[in-house]
Enzyme design. Structure first.
Site, mmCIF file in Angstrom:
data_model
loop_
_atom_site.group_PDB
_atom_site.id
_atom_site.type_symbol
_atom_site.label_atom_id
_atom_site.label_comp_id
_atom_site.label_asym_id
_atom_site.label_seq_id
_atom_site.Cartn_x
_atom_site.Cartn_y
_atom_site.Cartn_z
ATOM 1 N N ASP A 589 -39.751 -23.122 -83.678
ATOM 2 C CA ASP A 589 -39.783 -21.682 -83.417
ATOM 3 C C ASP A 589 -41.119 -21.128 -83.920
ATOM 4 O O ASP A 589 -41.569 -21.428 -85.031
ATOM 5 C CB ASP A 589 -38.626 -20.991 -84.133
ATOM 6 C CG ASP A 589 -38.544 -19.519 -83.788
ATOM 7 O OD1 ASP A 589 -38.019 -19.210 -82.696
ATOM 8 O OD2 ASP A 589 -39.004 -18.704 -84.599
ATOM 9 N N ASP A 632 -39.519 -18.176 -77.407
ATOM 10 C CA ASP A 632 -40.521 -18.845 -78.248
ATOM 11 C C ASP A 632 -39.916 -20.041 -78.957
ATOM 12 O O ASP A 632 -40.375 -20.443 -80.009
ATOM 13 C CB ASP A 632 -41.089 -17.853 -79.274
ATOM 14 C CG ASP A 632 -40.015 -17.356 -80.245
ATOM 15 O OD1 ASP A 632 -38.809 -17.418 -79.862
ATOM 16 O OD2 ASP A 632 -40.363 -16.937 -81.353
#
Length: 746
Positions: A589, A632
């Site tokens: 992440d 993301d």
């Protein structure tokens, strides 16, 4: 049906027993009553008519019955049983030789049988049979001190041969209806003629003072001329019975010979009967054959006239100068002209476009002979033209003098020509359609040779249909492609439709094809070939690959998307369990990605995502799966982790290398990562792995971001599978070690 057939057979057997026994008893008793040899032996020929109609395997009961009848006759006259039993097979042998010779040469006796050939076969077989039978009987009689065996053979042979000629002919006439020509309306006339023959013969042989034996020939020949072969048989039967009876009773003109003995009287009777038979037989046979030929010619003429006058075809007889000697009445129905109107040559009735061609072909027929077949148009009386198919042959004229006539037969084929023209047009249309279809249409026979291929093949292979037709599938496609097609061809030739795809190179380009093989069956359902429909599907395959790529690839990063990851993860986990190796799943992440978007804009955020994707793609090894599963959020799945220590090293290396600075055009953007990873053994559920990795990522976020956490399942503290995490940090008693950062980002 069975009972009636059995009854008929029983009556036939009884009739053979009575007939053979009765005739044997008559001949033997009459001879012994007058101390003379047997003059005429009819018993062996009495069954010929029945035996020639069926094979010996089906008529042997009749022979057995005749044998028993002969033995019974001998025993009733006081002869020895052994002698009778030994002589019986000799009698049967003569009957078998004659009947089998006739049956094999003439399997079916009828009105069309050539009597000359029948008589020749019968006489030769009777001679052979009589000789063998007489030799056998002579040898057996010697056992009972029969004096002068060769004299005995001479007497026996004459009696058997003459008896077979007369008795066999009589039985043939009696048993074969086709050989009888008496008409019911003339029964009284037949009876009158037979009575006349009997009366003359009795008168000649009762009178012993004057030799008038020649008087029997006029009535005998009268019967022959009136009734042909049947008359000869009837007359000879009457003559033989009367002469043998008179001779045995010691009466008749043969007693006029000085010093005559009973044996010599029998010889004279046999010679007289034989001479009479051979006088009448050639005449009867010649007349019978003449009548047969005359009847055949009459029947042939009747059939010809019936066909010519009642057939729908036009039949003509034409002389070389063009005059029509005969025109069948069908000309009226066919062309509307009367016979008288059509007798004169009418070349003007031929269609102008066909006239020159037909005249040339007729001239060639007259000059060279042979036959001519032509199709042309002929004018009907109402003015329309009909298509006529004509067959003509040059034959000798019945008028003689070396003249030649043309026999012409013509039929109306207008409808057929219309259908053929429509068929040609239909074929042309079908060929136009098939040649312009964007697919290869072909037919392959059972030897795998091409018999048809449409023109579209030129666009695929560069070869014309002419170059392909006649070649085999191997010759056209080459060995490599043929090996792929062979299996489908075999199954199609076995009657199974096949639909399949294959690849082949042409001009260094890889092309994809879809082929459908359909069995070609005849009217009986037998496969006689295969129809082929082949379509190039290269562009379809390219579109499929592009659609597959779009469906499984993230358009921004070029990595696999969430769908592809979900499809692959189960298979990779099963494969890892089969090989008993650990699996590592890492969630990656980007820290503070929302801030990057808000600060630099979404375009810069997309650049960051794309750069992270490229970096991940470079870092993973073959066999490892990397995907973008969210905005993301990225995931890395590896099945090439040896143990928990290796998992820790892999995760740390991944975290370190993902730190980067991205040039966004308006400034440098520092990118940091948080990673949550899990390493497990014997885990089949992708959802469980994702939950554990998500838990590890949550712990990394809680630890202040820019770090990683690794959880392990199925390992001990040293990586031996006790379920504790690797790394430094405080321990918890809930079965999980608290993940601690191995290294802070610099």
């Amino acid at each position: 049906m069975f009972d009636r057939r059995a009854t008929d057979r029983l009556w036939s057997v009884l009739a053979a027993f009575v007939l053979a026994g009765g005739l044997s008893y008559y001949a033997l008793a009459l001879a012994r009553a007058n101390h003379a040899p047997v003059a005429l032996w009819l018993a062996n020929g009495a069954l010929i008519g029945w035996l020639v109609q069926k094979p010996l395997t089906r008529t042997w009961p009749l022979l057995v019955a005749a044998f028993l009848g002969y033995v019974a006759a001998k025993l009733s006259l006081g002869d020895a049983l052994l002698q009778s039993v030994l002589i019986g097979p000799c009698q049967a042998l003569e009957t078998v030789i004659v009947s089998e010779s006739i049956r094999r040469r003439f399997p079916q006796l009828g009105a069309q049988t050539r009597f000359m050939d029948l008589a020749r076969v019968g006489i030769v077989s009777a001679l052979v049979g009589s000789v063998l039978c007489s030799l056998g009987k002579m040898s057996i009689l010697e056992l009972w001190t029969q004096p002068n065996p060769w004299v005995s053979f001479n007497t026996l042979f004459r009696a058997h041969f003459v008896g077979m000629a007369i008795g066999g002919s009589a039985s043939l006439v009696a048993a074969v209806p086709a050989l009888r020509h008496f008409e019911r309306r003339r029964i009284w006339i037949v009876a009158r003629d037979l009575v006349l023959m009997t009366a003359v013969t009795l008168g000649v042989f009762v009178e012993s003072r004057v030799p008038m034996a020649f008087l029997i020939y006029p009535p005998l020949l009268f019967l022959v001329f009136r009734y042909r072969f049947v008359g000869m048989v009837a007359g000879m039967l009457i003559l033989a019975l009367v002469i043998s009876l008179a001779t045995t009773l010691n009466i008749g003109p043969f007693n006029l010979v000085a010093g005559v003995t009973p044996a010599f009287r029998v010889v004279m009777a046999q010679v007289f009967i034989g001479v009479s038979c051979f006088v009448a037989l050639p005449i009867a046979l010649a007349l019978a054959d003449q009548e047969r030929l005359r009847n055949g010619m009459h029947d042939s003429e009747l059939r010809y006239r019936m066909l010519a006058e009642h057939s729908g075809d036009l039949v003509m007889r034409i002389r070389p100068n063009g005059d029509r000697v005969y025109v069948s009445p069908s000309v009226k129905e066919l062309l509307g002209w009367d016979v008288e109107e059509f007798l004169q040559p009418r070349p003007d009735l031929i269609h102008p476009d066909d006239r020159e061609r037909i005249c040339a072909e007729v001239a060639k027929l007259r000059a060279q002979g042979g036959t001519l077949t032509a199709t042309y148009r002929l004018q009907h009386k109402d003015g329309r033209y009909l298509w006529i198919e004509a067959f003509a042959r040059l034959v000798p004229s019945p008028d003689g003098h070396g003249a030649m006539d043309i026999i012409y037969t013509g039929r109306n084929v207008t409808e057929r020509m219309r259908i053929e023209q429509a068929l040609l047009e239909s074929r042309a249309q079908l060929r136009t359609i098939t040649d312009n279809m964007p697919a290869i249409i072909a037919r392959i026979d059972t030897t795998w040779h091409y018999t048809y291929v449409n023109r579209f093949v030129e666009q695929i292979s560069g070869q014309t249909p002419v170059q392909i037709v006649g070649k085999t599938v191997r010759q056209v496609h080459g060995d490599a492609v043929y090996d792929r097609l062979k299996h489908y061809l075999e199954r199609a030739c076995a009657g199974e439709p096949m639909l399949f795809e294959y690849e082949a190179k042409h001009d260094d380009k890889l092309l994809h094809f879809q082929t459908h093989y359909v069995p070609d069956r005849d009217a009986q359902g037998i496969v006689r070939g295969v129809y082929e429909l082949t379509t190039e599907i290269t562009h379809i395959k390219n579109v499929e690959r592009e659609l597959m790529r779009l469906a499984h690839q993230d358009s921004l990063t070029g990595l696999a998307n969430r769908r592809y990851f979900s499809e692959r993860v189960s298979g990779l986990l099963e494969q890892a369990q089969q090989h008993n190796v650990p699996v590592l799943l890492a969630l990656v992440d980007i820290d503070n990605f929302k801030t990057i978007n808000d600060t630099y804009g979404h375009a810069t955020g997309d650049i960051v995502l794309a750069e992270v994707g490229r970096c991940l793609q470079k870092l993973v090894r073959e066999g490892e799966l990397v995907a973008r599963i969210g905005g993301d959020e990225f995931v890395v799945l590896s099945c090439d982790i040896g143990n928990a220590d290796h998992a820790q090293a892999f995760t740390q290396s991944l975290w370190e290398r993902l730190h980067m600075t991205v040039d966004a055009g308006i400034g440098q953007v520092a990118v940091k990562m948080s990673i949550g990873a899990v390493v497990c053994k014997n885990e089949l559920s992708g959802d469980n792995l994702m939950k554990l990795a998500d838990e590890a990522l949550y712990q990394a976020k809680e630890a202040g971001r820019d770090t990683f956490r690794l959880l392990s399942r199925g390992f001990d503290g040293n990586g031996d599978g006790n379920g504790k995490s690797k790394g430094k940090g405080p321990q918890h008693g809930d079965g999980h070690d608290e993940p601690v950062p191995l290294r802070k980002a610099q």
